[in-house]
Design an enzyme around this catalytic site. Sequence first.
Site, mmCIF file in Angstrom:
data_model
loop_
_atom_site.group_PDB
_atom_site.id
_atom_site.type_symbol
_atom_site.label_atom_id
_atom_site.label_comp_id
_atom_site.label_asym_id
_atom_site.label_seq_id
_atom_site.Cartn_x
_atom_site.Cartn_y
_atom_site.Cartn_z
ATOM 1 N N CYS A 82 0.796 -1.000 0.051
ATOM 2 C CA CYS A 82 -0.051 -0.015 0.013
ATOM 3 C C CYS A 82 0.947 1.067 0.087
ATOM 4 O O CYS A 82 1.940 1.248 0.905
ATOM 5 C CB CYS A 82 -0.799 -0.029 1.276
ATOM 6 S SG CYS A 82 -2.396 -1.207 1.019
ATOM 7 N N HIS A 83 0.309 2.330 -0.670
ATOM 8 C CA HIS A 83 1.142 3.614 -0.842
ATOM 9 C C HIS A 83 0.765 4.247 0.601
ATOM 10 O O HIS A 83 -0.348 4.052 1.130
ATOM 11 C CB HIS A 83 0.707 4.378 -2.056
ATOM 12 C CG HIS A 83 1.280 4.010 -3.534
ATOM 13 N ND1 HIS A 83 0.470 2.567 -3.987
ATOM 14 C CD2 HIS A 83 2.240 3.961 -3.865
ATOM 15 C CE1 HIS A 83 1.078 2.420 -5.063
ATOM 16 N NE2 HIS A 83 2.166 3.169 -5.244
ATOM 17 N N MET A 119 -8.079 0.027 0.552
ATOM 18 C CA MET A 119 -7.422 -0.899 1.777
ATOM 19 C C MET A 119 -7.769 0.042 2.997
ATOM 20 O O MET A 119 -7.810 -0.341 4.033
ATOM 21 C CB MET A 119 -5.950 -1.045 1.402
ATOM 22 C CG MET A 119 -5.890 -2.062 0.182
ATOM 23 S SD MET A 119 -6.718 -3.523 0.384
ATOM 24 C CE MET A 119 -5.990 -4.151 1.883
ATOM 25 N N GLU A 120 -7.587 1.263 2.884
ATOM 26 C CA GLU A 120 -7.751 2.226 4.203
ATOM 27 C C GLU A 120 -9.092 2.108 4.939
ATOM 28 O O GLU A 120 -9.358 1.777 5.785
ATOM 29 C CB GLU A 120 -7.449 3.582 3.765
ATOM 30 C CG GLU A 120 -6.090 3.917 3.420
ATOM 31 C CD GLU A 120 -5.282 3.395 2.293
ATOM 32 O OE1 GLU A 120 -4.282 3.224 1.927
ATOM 33 O OE2 GLU A 120 -6.151 2.877 1.370
ATOM 34 N N ASP A 134 -11.688 -6.438 21.722
ATOM 35 C CA ASP A 134 -10.619 -6.378 22.442
ATOM 36 C C ASP A 134 -11.116 -5.854 23.782
ATOM 37 O O ASP A 134 -10.892 -6.412 24.993
ATOM 38 C CB ASP A 134 -9.573 -5.419 22.267
ATOM 39 C CG ASP A 134 -8.235 -5.276 23.167
ATOM 40 O OD1 ASP A 134 -8.030 -6.290 23.721
ATOM 41 O OD2 ASP A 134 -8.057 -4.387 23.540
#
Length: 166
Positions: A82-83, A119-120, A134
């Site tokens: 990824c950039h 992707m972000e 969590d």
Amino acid sequence: MEKMEEMKEFTHFDAQGNAYMVDVSGKDITSRMAIATGEIKVTEEVFAAILGKKIKKGDVLTVAQVAGIMGAKRTSELIPMCHILNLTNAKVWFELHPETTSITAFCQVKTEGKTGVEMEALTGVNVALLTIYDMCKAIDKRMILRDIHLVEKNGGKSGDFYFDER
């Protein structure tokens, strides 16, 4: 069944099969936007604790919202090809479903750049859902993350995309 698109080649491998980061230096800067979603299924006890803000670690949805935004901003540190992107906006929000004791997370990411933000958005959703897990695992570990996918993407050479449930 719809016709399958012609096979597209993987873009992160050279002719010898070596992985590399795609060179976007010749691409134009355009507006890019992506929205991703995913769901976490929890028990009634966990759902009630989230709603009642009874989790010892804090307000679960607020913390998960911030975590998702942070995850979107740090995607290039997690996904090797990824950039690094200068995000112009990232937001995370939730829909609560008491009837199924599940929470749907959404992440929308925007940039003005040479490559997309899918992707972000996907990373933001995953980090938000993992944060919920969590923070609530002390009550019950039987939570299920599911249906994580890209909902929409706008901009770039490949054009717009809208997830189509068949």
